[in-house]
Design a protein around this motif. Structure first.
Motif, PDB file in Angstrom:
ATOM      1  N   ALA A 367     -86.031 -61.457  89.766  1.00 62.95           N
ATOM      2  CA  ALA A 367     -86.296 -60.153  89.363  1.00 62.95           C
ATOM      3  C   ALA A 367     -84.989 -59.555  89.003  1.00 62.95           C
ATOM      4  CB  ALA A 367     -87.038 -59.343  90.615  1.00 62.95           C
ATOM      5  N   THR A 368     -85.029 -58.293  88.632  1.00 62.87           N
ATOM      6  CA  THR A 368     -83.786 -57.526  87.965  1.00 62.87           C
ATOM      7  C   THR A 368     -83.372 -56.433  88.370  1.00 62.87           C
ATOM      8  OG1 THR A 368     -85.024 -56.759  86.122  1.00 62.87           O
ATOM      9  CG2 THR A 368     -83.915 -58.917  85.584  1.00 62.87           C
ATOM     10  N   GLY A 369     -83.846 -55.964  89.720  1.00 60.37           N
ATOM     11  CA  GLY A 369     -83.471 -54.763  90.309  1.00 60.37           C
ATOM     12  C   GLY A 369     -82.212 -54.761  91.082  1.00 60.37           C
ATOM     13  N   GLU A 370     -81.623 -53.620  91.511  1.00 54.22           N
ATOM     14  CA  GLU A 370     -80.360 -53.671  92.062  1.00 54.22           C
ATOM     15  C   GLU A 370     -80.453 -54.263  93.725  1.00 54.22           C
ATOM     16  OE1 GLU A 370     -77.168 -52.890  91.251  1.00 54.22           O
ATOM     17  OE2 GLU A 370     -77.874 -53.006  89.392  1.00 54.22           O
ATOM     18  N   GLN A 371     -81.553 -54.238  94.137  1.00 54.80           N
ATOM     19  CA  GLN A 371     -81.782 -54.922  95.611  1.00 54.80           C
ATOM     20  C   GLN A 371     -82.423 -56.278  95.309  1.00 54.80           C
ATOM     21  OE1 GLN A 371     -80.014 -53.373  97.811  1.00 54.80           O
ATOM     22  NE2 GLN A 371     -79.312 -52.038  96.424  1.00 54.80           N
ATOM     23  N   ASP A 372     -82.775 -56.785  94.299  1.00 56.65           N
ATOM     24  CA  ASP A 372     -83.574 -57.954  94.138  1.00 56.65           C
ATOM     25  C   ASP A 372     -82.472 -59.296  94.176  1.00 56.65           C
ATOM     26  OD1 ASP A 372     -86.057 -57.010  93.800  1.00 56.65           O
ATOM     27  OD2 ASP A 372     -85.843 -56.702  91.584  1.00 56.65           O
ATOM     28  N   LEU A 373     -82.913 -60.326  94.344  1.00 58.93           N
ATOM     29  CA  LEU A 373     -82.135 -61.522  94.851  1.00 58.93           C
ATOM     30  C   LEU A 373     -81.092 -61.653  93.680  1.00 58.93           C
ATOM     31  CD1 LEU A 373     -83.540 -64.879  96.322  1.00 58.93           C
ATOM     32  CD2 LEU A 373     -81.786 -64.844  94.665  1.00 58.93           C
ATOM     33  N   PRO A 374     -81.503 -61.837  92.489  1.00 59.56           N
ATOM     34  CA  PRO A 374     -80.101 -62.031  91.631  1.00 59.56           C
ATOM     35  C   PRO A 374     -79.020 -61.278  91.424  1.00 59.56           C
ATOM     36  CG  PRO A 374     -82.187 -62.305  90.391  1.00 59.56           C
ATOM     37  CD  PRO A 374     -82.455 -61.600  91.779  1.00 59.56           C
ATOM     38  N   ALA A 375     -79.180 -59.865  91.677  1.00 58.91           N
ATOM     39  CA  ALA A 375     -78.194 -58.778  91.678  1.00 58.91           C
ATOM     40  C   ALA A 375     -77.504 -59.000  93.030  1.00 58.91           C
ATOM     41  CB  ALA A 375     -78.972 -57.455  91.773  1.00 58.91           C
ATOM     42  N   VAL A 376     -78.309 -59.406  94.208  1.00 58.03           N
ATOM     43  CA  VAL A 376     -77.731 -59.501  95.740  1.00 58.03           C
ATOM     44  C   VAL A 376     -76.487 -60.632  95.462  1.00 58.03           C
ATOM     45  CG1 VAL A 376     -77.904 -60.296  97.998  1.00 58.03           C
ATOM     46  CG2 VAL A 376     -79.341 -58.409  96.862  1.00 58.03           C
ATOM     47  N   PHE A 377     -77.232 -61.981  94.850  1.00 58.10           N
ATOM     48  CA  PHE A 377     -76.234 -62.769  94.790  1.00 58.10           C
ATOM     49  C   PHE A 377     -75.065 -62.613  93.884  1.00 58.10           C
ATOM     50  CE2 PHE A 377     -74.756 -66.638  92.689  1.00 58.10           C
ATOM     51  CZ  PHE A 377     -74.360 -67.512  93.473  1.00 58.10           C
ATOM     52  N   THR A 378     -75.146 -61.824  92.605  1.00 56.95           N
ATOM     53  CA  THR A 378     -73.944 -61.463  91.827  1.00 56.95           C
ATOM     54  C   THR A 378     -73.032 -60.730  92.523  1.00 56.95           C
ATOM     55  OG1 THR A 378     -75.482 -61.403  89.877  1.00 56.95           O
ATOM     56  CG2 THR A 378     -73.176 -60.272  89.739  1.00 56.95           C
ATOM     57  N   ARG A 379     -73.544 -59.840  93.449  1.00 55.88           N
ATOM     58  CA  ARG A 379     -72.423 -59.133  94.183  1.00 55.88           C
ATOM     59  C   ARG A 379     -71.638 -59.704  95.095  1.00 55.88           C
ATOM     60  NH1 ARG A 379     -76.440 -55.066  93.926  1.00 55.88           N
ATOM     61  NH2 ARG A 379     -77.275 -55.601  95.836  1.00 55.88           N
ATOM     62  N   LEU A 380     -72.603 -61.025  95.780  1.00 49.46           N
ATOM     63  CA  LEU A 380     -71.894 -61.811  96.652  1.00 49.46           C
ATOM     64  C   LEU A 380     -70.667 -62.711  96.113  1.00 49.46           C
ATOM     65  CD1 LEU A 380     -71.551 -63.989  99.105  1.00 49.46           C
ATOM     66  CD2 LEU A 380     -73.524 -65.003  98.295  1.00 49.46           C
ATOM     67  N   ASP A 381     -71.038 -63.422  94.800  1.00 45.54           N
ATOM     68  CA  ASP A 381     -70.251 -64.099  93.986  1.00 45.54           C
ATOM     69  C   ASP A 381     -69.204 -63.353  93.647  1.00 45.54           C
ATOM     70  OD1 ASP A 381     -69.619 -66.681  92.775  1.00 45.54           O
ATOM     71  OD2 ASP A 381     -70.130 -65.794  90.816  1.00 45.54           O
ATOM     72  N   THR A 382     -69.204 -62.166  93.440  1.00 45.52           N
ATOM     73  CA  THR A 382     -68.071 -61.158  92.727  1.00 45.52           C
ATOM     74  C   THR A 382     -67.154 -60.864  93.866  1.00 45.52           C
ATOM     75  OG1 THR A 382     -69.531 -60.042  91.046  1.00 45.52           O
ATOM     76  CG2 THR A 382     -67.294 -58.906  91.896  1.00 45.52           C
ATOM     77  N   ALA A 383     -67.837 -60.540  94.864  1.00 49.59           N
ATOM     78  CA  ALA A 383     -66.887 -60.118  96.398  1.00 49.59           C
ATOM     79  C   ALA A 383     -66.087 -61.493  96.719  1.00 49.59           C
ATOM     80  CB  ALA A 383     -67.835 -59.907  97.594  1.00 49.59           C
ATOM     81  N   LEU A 384     -66.499 -62.946  96.558  1.00 56.28           N
ATOM     82  CA  LEU A 384     -65.994 -64.044  96.940  1.00 56.28           C
ATOM     83  C   LEU A 384     -64.995 -64.417  95.852  1.00 56.28           C
ATOM     84  CD1 LEU A 384     -68.956 -66.464  97.994  1.00 56.28           C
ATOM     85  CD2 LEU A 384     -67.141 -65.457  99.470  1.00 56.28           C
ATOM     86  N   THR A 385     -65.361 -64.070  94.723  1.00 60.55           N
ATOM     87  CA  THR A 385     -64.129 -64.316  93.944  1.00 60.55           C
ATOM     88  C   THR A 385     -63.036 -63.249  93.946  1.00 60.55           C
ATOM     89  OG1 THR A 385     -65.879 -64.913  92.117  1.00 60.55           O
ATOM     90  CG2 THR A 385     -63.719 -64.293  91.272  1.00 60.55           C
ATOM     91  N   GLY A 386     -63.447 -61.968  94.224  1.00 56.02           N
ATOM     92  CA  GLY A 386     -62.392 -61.211  94.540  1.00 56.02           C
ATOM     93  C   GLY A 386     -61.673 -61.360  95.562  1.00 56.02           C
ATOM     94  N   ALA A 387     -61.938 -61.839  96.815  1.00 57.17           N
ATOM     95  CA  ALA A 387     -61.197 -62.353  97.978  1.00 57.17           C
ATOM     96  C   ALA A 387     -60.254 -63.673  97.630  1.00 57.17           C
ATOM     97  CB  ALA A 387     -62.127 -62.941  99.098  1.00 57.17           C
ATOM     98  N   LEU A 388     -60.907 -64.504  96.672  1.00 57.33           N
ATOM     99  CA  LEU A 388     -60.170 -65.740  96.476  1.00 57.33           C
ATOM    100  C   LEU A 388     -58.964 -65.345  95.750  1.00 57.33           C
ATOM    101  CD1 LEU A 388     -59.888 -68.558  96.522  1.00 57.33           C
ATOM    102  CD2 LEU A 388     -61.284 -68.907  94.443  1.00 57.33           C
TER     103      LEU A 388
END
Length: 436
Positions: A367-388
Protein backbone atom coordinates in the motif's frame (compact mmCIF):
# COMPACT_ATOMS: atom_id res chain seq x y z
CA UNK A 1 82.95 43.80 44.21
CA UNK A 2 83.40 40.28 45.58
CA UNK A 3 86.36 38.38 44.29
CA UNK A 4 85.45 35.52 41.90
CA UNK A 5 86.55 32.20 43.25
CA UNK A 6 88.76 30.06 41.08
CA UNK A 7 87.53 26.60 40.22
CA UNK A 8 88.27 24.19 43.02
CA UNK A 9 91.02 21.68 42.48
CA UNK A 10 90.03 18.43 44.09
CA UNK A 11 92.48 15.70 44.92
CA UNK A 12 91.91 12.30 43.42
CA UNK A 13 91.37 9.42 45.86
CA UNK A 14 94.50 7.38 46.49
CA UNK A 15 95.12 4.70 43.89
CA UNK A 16 92.73 6.24 41.32
CA UNK A 17 93.37 9.06 38.81
CA UNK A 18 90.67 11.75 38.66
CA UNK A 19 89.30 12.72 35.20
CA UNK A 20 90.40 16.29 34.51
CA UNK A 21 87.53 18.74 34.90
CA UNK A 22 87.83 20.28 31.38
CA UNK A 23 87.69 16.85 29.79
CA UNK A 24 84.74 15.89 32.02
CA UNK A 25 82.90 19.05 30.93
CA UNK A 26 83.57 18.21 27.29
CA UNK A 27 82.23 14.69 27.73
CA UNK A 28 79.13 15.86 29.62
CA UNK A 29 78.42 18.59 27.08
CA UNK A 30 78.85 16.15 24.18
CA UNK A 31 76.61 13.61 25.92
CA UNK A 32 73.89 16.20 26.49
CA UNK A 33 74.06 17.37 22.88
CA UNK A 34 73.79 13.79 21.58
CA UNK A 35 70.94 13.00 23.99
CA UNK A 36 69.13 16.20 22.96
CA UNK A 37 69.54 15.25 19.30
CA UNK A 38 68.27 11.71 19.91
CA UNK A 39 65.30 13.03 21.90
CA UNK A 40 64.46 15.55 19.19
CA UNK A 41 64.69 12.91 16.46
CA UNK A 42 62.44 10.54 18.46
CA UNK A 43 59.88 13.29 19.09
CA UNK A 44 59.83 14.48 15.48
CA UNK A 45 59.58 10.91 14.21
CA UNK A 46 56.64 10.21 16.53
CA UNK A 47 54.77 13.36 15.47
CA UNK A 48 55.37 12.67 11.79
CA UNK A 49 54.20 9.08 12.17
CA UNK A 50 51.04 10.23 13.94
CA UNK A 51 50.38 12.86 11.30
CA UNK A 52 50.96 10.32 8.52
CA UNK A 53 48.55 7.87 10.18
CA UNK A 54 45.87 10.53 10.58
CA UNK A 55 46.34 11.64 6.97
CA UNK A 56 46.08 8.03 5.83
CA UNK A 57 42.89 7.58 7.85
CA UNK A 58 41.36 10.74 6.40
CA UNK A 59 42.45 10.27 2.81
CA UNK A 60 42.64 6.49 2.38
CA UNK A 61 41.20 4.30 5.15
CA UNK A 62 38.00 6.28 5.78
CA UNK A 63 37.10 6.51 2.05
CA UNK A 64 37.86 2.80 1.61
CA UNK A 65 35.59 2.01 4.54
CA UNK A 66 32.83 4.18 3.07
CA UNK A 67 33.22 2.41 -0.30
CA UNK A 68 32.87 -0.94 1.50
CA UNK A 69 29.78 0.39 3.27
CA UNK A 70 28.35 1.48 -0.08
CA UNK A 71 28.99 -1.95 -1.58
CA UNK A 72 27.48 -3.72 1.42
CA UNK A 73 24.41 -1.53 1.59
CA UNK A 74 23.77 -1.27 -2.17
CA UNK A 75 23.73 -5.05 -2.55
CA UNK A 76 21.31 -5.52 0.35
CA UNK A 77 19.14 -2.67 -0.92
CA UNK A 78 18.98 -4.08 -4.46
CA UNK A 79 17.93 -7.47 -3.11
CA UNK A 80 15.19 -5.93 -0.97
CA UNK A 81 13.87 -3.88 -3.89
CA UNK A 82 13.91 -6.85 -6.27
CA UNK A 83 11.83 -8.90 -3.85
CA UNK A 84 9.39 -6.04 -3.17
CA UNK A 85 8.95 -5.29 -6.89
CA UNK A 86 7.99 -8.90 -7.50
CA UNK A 87 4.88 -8.48 -5.33
CA UNK A 88 3.24 -5.96 -7.66
CA UNK A 89 -0.13 -7.23 -8.90
CA UNK A 90 -0.48 -4.45 -11.49
CA UNK A 91 2.77 -4.97 -13.36
CA UNK A 92 6.32 -4.02 -12.62
CA UNK A 93 6.80 -0.64 -10.93
CA UNK A 94 9.04 1.64 -12.99
CA UNK A 95 10.17 3.40 -9.81
CA UNK A 96 11.24 0.18 -8.11
CA UNK A 97 12.90 -1.02 -11.30
CA UNK A 98 14.95 2.17 -11.47
CA UNK A 99 15.91 1.93 -7.82
CA UNK A 100 17.00 -1.69 -8.30
CA UNK A 101 19.18 -0.82 -11.28
CA UNK A 102 20.64 2.15 -9.42
CA UNK A 103 21.51 -0.11 -6.49
CA UNK A 104 23.27 -2.60 -8.74
CA UNK A 105 25.13 0.25 -10.48
CA UNK A 106 26.30 1.71 -7.14
CA UNK A 107 27.41 -1.72 -5.99
CA UNK A 108 29.36 -2.28 -9.23
CA UNK A 109 31.09 1.10 -8.93
CA UNK A 110 31.94 0.52 -5.26
CA UNK A 111 33.22 -2.95 -6.15
CA UNK A 112 35.60 -1.52 -8.74
CA UNK A 113 36.93 1.10 -6.30
CA UNK A 114 37.26 -1.42 -3.47
CA UNK A 115 39.28 -3.81 -5.64
CA UNK A 116 41.78 -1.05 -6.31
CA UNK A 117 42.67 -0.56 -2.62
CA UNK A 118 42.01 -4.01 -1.15
CA UNK A 119 44.53 -6.25 0.56
CA UNK A 120 44.87 -9.94 -0.35
CA UNK A 121 42.14 -11.20 1.97
CA UNK A 122 39.72 -8.47 0.89
CA UNK A 123 40.52 -9.09 -2.76
CA UNK A 124 39.54 -12.76 -2.39
CA UNK A 125 36.17 -11.74 -0.93
CA UNK A 126 35.62 -9.08 -3.55
CA UNK A 127 36.27 -11.63 -6.29
CA UNK A 128 33.42 -13.70 -4.85
CA UNK A 129 31.17 -10.65 -5.14
CA UNK A 130 32.42 -9.89 -8.66
CA UNK A 131 31.87 -13.47 -9.83
CA UNK A 132 28.48 -14.01 -8.19
CA UNK A 133 26.85 -10.62 -8.82
CA UNK A 134 26.26 -11.31 -12.55
CA UNK A 135 24.78 -14.68 -11.58
CA UNK A 136 22.46 -12.93 -9.15
CA UNK A 137 21.30 -10.30 -11.66
CA UNK A 138 20.80 -13.02 -14.26
CA UNK A 139 18.52 -14.94 -11.90
CA UNK A 140 16.57 -11.76 -11.13
CA UNK A 141 16.09 -11.05 -14.84
CA UNK A 142 14.94 -14.62 -15.43
CA UNK A 143 12.45 -14.24 -12.59
CA UNK A 144 11.14 -10.98 -14.09
CA UNK A 145 10.81 -12.56 -17.52
CA UNK A 146 8.86 -15.50 -16.12
CA UNK A 147 6.63 -13.17 -14.14
CA UNK A 148 5.81 -11.05 -17.20
CA UNK A 149 4.84 -14.17 -19.12
CA UNK A 150 2.84 -15.62 -16.26
CA UNK A 151 5.20 -18.56 -15.71
CA UNK A 152 5.02 -19.76 -12.07
CA UNK A 153 8.76 -20.46 -11.96
CA UNK A 154 9.47 -16.75 -11.56
CA UNK A 155 9.16 -16.93 -7.78
CA UNK A 156 11.54 -19.88 -7.62
CA UNK A 157 14.20 -18.00 -9.59
CA UNK A 158 13.77 -14.96 -7.34
CA UNK A 159 14.14 -17.07 -4.21
CA UNK A 160 17.28 -18.64 -5.65
CA UNK A 161 18.66 -15.19 -6.45
CA UNK A 162 17.95 -13.89 -2.95
CA UNK A 163 19.47 -17.00 -1.42
CA UNK A 164 22.65 -16.40 -3.42
CA UNK A 165 22.71 -12.79 -2.27
CA UNK A 166 22.09 -13.44 1.41
CA UNK A 167 24.17 -16.58 1.79
CA UNK A 168 27.16 -15.85 -0.46
CA UNK A 169 27.41 -12.30 -1.80
CA UNK A 170 26.44 -10.30 1.29
CA UNK A 171 28.65 -12.32 3.68
CA UNK A 172 31.61 -11.68 1.35
CA UNK A 173 30.79 -7.96 1.20
CA UNK A 174 30.34 -7.91 4.99
CA UNK A 175 33.79 -9.46 5.37
CA UNK A 176 35.29 -6.70 3.24
CA UNK A 177 33.54 -4.01 5.25
CA UNK A 178 34.62 -5.54 8.57
CA UNK A 179 38.21 -5.79 7.33
CA UNK A 180 38.41 -2.21 6.05
CA UNK A 181 36.76 -0.96 9.22
CA UNK A 182 39.26 -2.83 11.40
CA UNK A 183 42.11 -1.25 9.46
CA UNK A 184 40.60 2.19 9.98
CA UNK A 185 40.10 1.68 13.72
CA UNK A 186 43.56 0.12 14.01
CA UNK A 187 45.26 3.17 12.52
CA UNK A 188 43.19 5.48 14.71
CA UNK A 189 44.26 3.57 17.81
CA UNK A 190 47.89 3.61 16.67
CA UNK A 191 47.72 7.38 16.14
CA UNK A 192 46.18 7.67 19.60
CA UNK A 193 48.93 5.69 21.35
CA UNK A 194 51.33 6.96 24.02
CA UNK A 195 54.74 8.17 22.71
CA UNK A 196 56.79 5.81 24.85
CA UNK A 197 60.14 6.23 23.07
CA UNK A 198 60.04 10.03 22.94
CA UNK A 199 58.81 10.17 26.55
CA UNK A 200 61.68 7.91 27.69
CA UNK A 201 64.35 10.03 26.03
CA UNK A 202 62.66 13.24 27.21
CA UNK A 203 62.70 12.06 30.83
CA UNK A 204 66.30 10.88 30.44
CA UNK A 205 67.32 14.26 29.02
CA UNK A 206 65.63 16.15 31.85
CA UNK A 207 67.39 13.98 34.44
CA UNK A 208 70.74 14.39 32.64
CA UNK A 209 70.38 18.17 32.58
CA UNK A 210 69.63 18.24 36.30
CA UNK A 211 72.64 16.04 37.03
CA UNK A 212 74.87 18.24 34.82
CA UNK A 213 73.80 21.38 36.67
CA UNK A 214 74.59 19.77 40.03
CA UNK A 215 77.97 18.64 38.70
CA UNK A 216 78.90 22.09 37.36
CA UNK A 217 77.67 23.79 40.54
CA UNK A 218 79.90 21.60 42.69
CA UNK A 219 82.98 21.97 40.50
CA UNK A 220 82.66 25.65 39.65
CA UNK A 221 81.20 26.76 43.00
CA UNK A 222 78.45 28.63 41.16
CA UNK A 223 74.84 27.81 41.98
CA UNK A 224 73.41 28.40 38.52
CA UNK A 225 74.71 27.91 35.00
CA UNK A 226 72.65 30.14 32.70
CA UNK A 227 73.20 27.94 29.66
CA UNK A 228 72.05 24.79 31.41
CA UNK A 229 69.14 26.64 33.01
CA UNK A 230 68.11 27.80 29.55
CA UNK A 231 68.46 24.24 28.21
CA UNK A 232 66.28 22.98 31.04
CA UNK A 233 63.72 25.66 30.22
CA UNK A 234 63.68 24.58 26.57
CA UNK A 235 63.18 20.97 27.68
CA UNK A 236 60.27 21.92 29.93
CA UNK A 237 58.72 23.97 27.12
CA UNK A 238 59.01 21.05 24.70
CA UNK A 239 57.47 18.66 27.22
CA UNK A 240 54.59 21.05 27.97
CA UNK A 241 53.92 21.62 24.28
CA UNK A 242 53.95 17.87 23.71
CA UNK A 243 51.50 17.25 26.54
CA UNK A 244 49.11 19.95 25.32
CA UNK A 245 49.28 19.06 21.61
CA UNK A 246 49.16 15.29 22.03
CA UNK A 247 46.47 15.62 24.70
CA UNK A 248 44.35 17.73 22.34
CA UNK A 249 44.91 15.28 19.50
CA UNK A 250 44.01 12.31 21.68
CA UNK A 251 40.97 14.10 23.08
CA UNK A 252 39.60 14.78 19.61
CA UNK A 253 40.28 11.28 18.34
CA UNK A 254 37.94 8.95 20.22
CA UNK A 255 38.88 5.29 19.85
CA UNK A 256 37.26 3.59 22.83
CA UNK A 257 33.74 2.19 23.26
CA UNK A 258 31.18 4.57 21.83
CA UNK A 259 33.61 6.15 19.39
CA UNK A 260 32.12 7.30 16.05
CA UNK A 261 34.13 4.70 14.14
CA UNK A 262 32.67 1.88 16.22
CA UNK A 263 29.18 3.39 16.00
CA UNK A 264 29.51 3.31 12.22
CA UNK A 265 30.09 -0.45 12.39
CA UNK A 266 26.91 -0.97 14.43
CA UNK A 267 24.86 1.34 12.19
CA UNK A 268 26.07 -0.34 8.99
CA UNK A 269 25.01 -3.71 10.39
CA UNK A 270 21.67 -2.22 11.44
CA UNK A 271 21.07 -1.03 7.88
CA UNK A 272 21.95 -4.44 6.52
CA UNK A 273 19.63 -6.19 8.99
CA UNK A 274 16.74 -3.89 8.04
CA UNK A 275 17.21 -4.42 4.29
CA UNK A 276 17.56 -8.18 4.61
CA UNK A 277 14.45 -8.29 6.78
CA UNK A 278 12.54 -6.35 4.14
CA UNK A 279 13.68 -8.76 1.44
CA UNK A 280 12.64 -11.79 3.51
CA UNK A 281 9.29 -10.20 4.31
CA UNK A 282 8.56 -9.91 0.59
CA UNK A 283 9.92 -13.36 -0.20
CA UNK A 284 7.56 -14.86 2.38
CA UNK A 285 4.66 -13.60 0.29
CA UNK A 286 6.31 -14.48 -3.02
CA UNK A 287 6.49 -18.10 -1.80
CA UNK A 288 2.65 -18.17 -1.48
CA UNK A 289 2.36 -20.27 1.63
CA UNK A 290 5.80 -21.87 1.42
CA UNK A 291 7.79 -19.05 2.97
CA UNK A 292 8.13 -20.21 6.59
CA UNK A 293 11.93 -20.09 6.30
CA UNK A 294 11.85 -16.51 5.04
CA UNK A 295 9.50 -15.49 7.85
CA UNK A 296 11.86 -17.04 10.39
CA UNK A 297 14.73 -15.06 8.89
CA UNK A 298 12.62 -11.90 8.96
CA UNK A 299 11.85 -12.29 12.66
CA UNK A 300 15.51 -12.99 13.44
CA UNK A 301 16.72 -9.94 11.52
CA UNK A 302 14.11 -7.61 13.00
CA UNK A 303 15.01 -8.87 16.47
CA UNK A 304 18.65 -8.18 15.63
CA UNK A 305 17.65 -4.65 14.68
CA UNK A 306 15.37 -3.65 17.57
CA UNK A 307 15.50 -6.58 19.97
CA UNK A 308 12.69 -8.63 21.40
CA UNK A 309 9.73 -6.62 22.76
CA UNK A 310 11.59 -3.41 22.00
CA UNK A 311 14.52 -4.29 24.27
CA UNK A 312 18.09 -4.58 22.98
CA UNK A 313 19.12 -4.84 19.36
CA UNK A 314 21.60 -2.97 17.23
CA UNK A 315 19.74 0.33 17.39
CA UNK A 316 19.64 0.27 21.19
CA UNK A 317 23.37 -0.56 21.27
CA UNK A 318 24.15 2.33 18.93
CA UNK A 319 21.96 4.74 20.90
CA UNK A 320 23.53 3.78 24.23
CA UNK A 321 26.95 4.82 22.91
CA UNK A 322 25.77 8.09 21.35
CA UNK A 323 25.48 11.55 22.89
CA UNK A 324 21.81 12.26 23.59
CA UNK A 325 21.66 15.54 21.66
CA UNK A 326 23.70 14.47 18.63
CA UNK A 327 22.39 14.14 15.08
CA UNK A 328 23.16 10.43 15.18
CA UNK A 329 20.94 9.98 18.26
CA UNK A 330 18.06 11.82 16.59
CA UNK A 331 18.27 9.58 13.53
CA UNK A 332 18.47 6.44 15.68
CA UNK A 333 15.39 7.47 17.67
CA UNK A 334 13.50 7.96 14.40
CA UNK A 335 14.66 4.58 13.14
CA UNK A 336 13.53 2.80 16.33
CA UNK A 337 10.10 4.41 16.14
CA UNK A 338 9.63 3.35 12.52
CA UNK A 339 11.00 -0.15 13.14
CA UNK A 340 8.53 -0.76 15.96
CA UNK A 341 5.72 0.46 13.72
CA UNK A 342 6.97 -1.85 10.98
CA UNK A 343 6.70 -4.81 13.34
CA UNK A 344 3.06 -3.95 14.10
CA UNK A 345 2.17 -3.59 10.41
CA UNK A 346 3.95 -6.85 9.61
CA UNK A 347 1.72 -8.64 12.09
CA UNK A 348 -1.28 -7.49 10.04
CA UNK A 349 0.31 -8.83 6.85
CA UNK A 350 0.99 -12.18 8.47
CA UNK A 351 -2.53 -12.39 9.91
CA UNK A 352 -4.03 -11.92 6.43
CA UNK A 353 -1.62 -14.36 4.75
CA UNK A 354 -1.98 -17.01 7.46
CA UNK A 355 -5.74 -16.59 7.24
CA UNK A 356 -5.69 -17.52 3.56
CA UNK A 357 -6.20 -14.01 2.16
CA UNK A 358 -2.96 -13.69 0.16
CA UNK A 359 -4.24 -10.78 -1.95
CA UNK A 360 -5.06 -8.79 1.19
CA UNK A 361 -1.62 -9.55 2.60
CA UNK A 362 0.05 -8.30 -0.59
CA UNK A 363 -2.15 -5.21 -0.53
CA UNK A 364 -1.06 -4.43 3.03
CA UNK A 365 2.59 -5.03 2.13
CA UNK A 366 2.51 -2.75 -0.93
CA UNK A 367 0.00 0.00 0.00
CA UNK A 368 1.13 3.55 -0.75
CA UNK A 369 -0.28 5.54 2.18
CA UNK A 370 1.94 7.53 4.54
CA UNK A 371 1.23 5.15 7.40
CA UNK A 372 1.42 1.98 5.32
CA UNK A 373 4.27 -0.49 5.45
CA UNK A 374 6.35 0.70 2.44
CA UNK A 375 6.32 4.32 3.65
CA UNK A 376 7.23 3.25 7.19
CA UNK A 377 10.14 1.19 5.89
CA UNK A 378 11.30 4.05 3.67
CA UNK A 379 11.41 6.40 6.67
CA UNK A 380 13.27 3.73 8.66
CA UNK A 381 15.80 3.27 5.89
CA UNK A 382 16.22 7.04 5.48
CA UNK A 383 16.84 7.44 9.21
CA UNK A 384 19.45 4.66 9.21
CA UNK A 385 21.15 6.17 6.17
CA UNK A 386 21.20 9.57 7.89
CA UNK A 387 22.67 8.11 11.08
CA UNK A 388 25.38 6.31 9.12
CA UNK A 389 26.24 9.45 7.13
CA UNK A 390 26.40 11.52 10.33
CA UNK A 391 28.63 8.88 11.92
CA UNK A 392 31.00 8.97 8.95
CA UNK A 393 31.11 12.76 9.18
CA UNK A 394 32.06 12.50 12.85
CA UNK A 395 34.89 10.12 11.97
CA UNK A 396 36.18 12.58 9.35
CA UNK A 397 35.78 15.55 11.71
CA UNK A 398 37.62 13.89 14.58
CA UNK A 399 40.45 12.74 12.34
CA UNK A 400 40.86 16.23 10.92
CA UNK A 401 40.74 17.79 14.38
CA UNK A 402 43.31 15.36 15.74
CA UNK A 403 45.64 16.13 12.85
CA UNK A 404 45.27 19.90 13.21
CA UNK A 405 46.25 19.68 16.90
CA UNK A 406 49.69 18.45 15.77
CA UNK A 407 50.22 21.33 13.34
CA UNK A 408 53.64 22.94 13.82
CA UNK A 409 54.72 20.47 16.50
CA UNK A 410 57.30 18.74 14.32
CA UNK A 411 58.93 22.02 13.21
CA UNK A 412 58.75 23.26 16.79
CA UNK A 413 60.65 20.23 18.06
CA UNK A 414 63.38 20.82 15.48
CA UNK A 415 63.83 24.45 16.59
CA UNK A 416 63.68 23.57 20.28
CA UNK A 417 66.25 20.79 19.81
CA UNK A 418 68.64 23.18 18.07
CA UNK A 419 68.07 25.78 20.79
CA UNK A 420 68.70 23.19 23.50
CA UNK A 421 71.99 22.08 21.96
CA UNK A 422 73.13 25.69 21.57
CA UNK A 423 72.19 26.42 25.20
CA UNK A 424 74.22 23.42 26.40
CA UNK A 425 77.22 24.63 24.39
CA UNK A 426 76.91 28.17 25.74
CA UNK A 427 76.62 26.81 29.27
CA UNK A 428 79.79 24.73 29.15
CA UNK A 429 82.01 26.95 26.97
CA UNK A 430 82.97 29.54 29.62
CA UNK A 431 83.47 26.85 32.27
CA UNK A 432 85.88 24.96 30.02
CA UNK A 433 87.64 28.23 29.11
CA UNK A 434 88.47 28.83 32.76
CA UNK A 435 91.00 26.00 32.59
CA UNK A 436 92.97 27.30 29.61
Amino acid sequence: MPTQLAPARELAPPGRERLPTPRLYWLVAAGLVVLALVTGVAAVADVRERSALLTDVAEVKAPISVDAQTLYRSLAEADAIAATAFLSTTGESATLRTRYLDGIARASTALTVALRDADDDETARLRVVAEQLPVYTGLVETARSNQRHGVPLGGAYLREASGLMQQTILPAAAGVFDSTHRRLVGEQEEADGFPWLAAFFGALLAAALLWAQVLVARRSRRTFNLGLVAASGVTVLALLWSVVALGASTGRLETGPGSPAKQVLVLANAGRAALQARANESLTLVARGGGATFETEFVSQLDELIGVDGQGGLLAAALAETEADSRVAVFIDQARTEANQWRKLHQGVRAADNGGDWNRAVELATATGEQDLPAVFTRLDTALTGALAAGNQQVDGQTGGAGSALTGLSAGFVLLTVGLMVAVGLGFRPRIGEYR
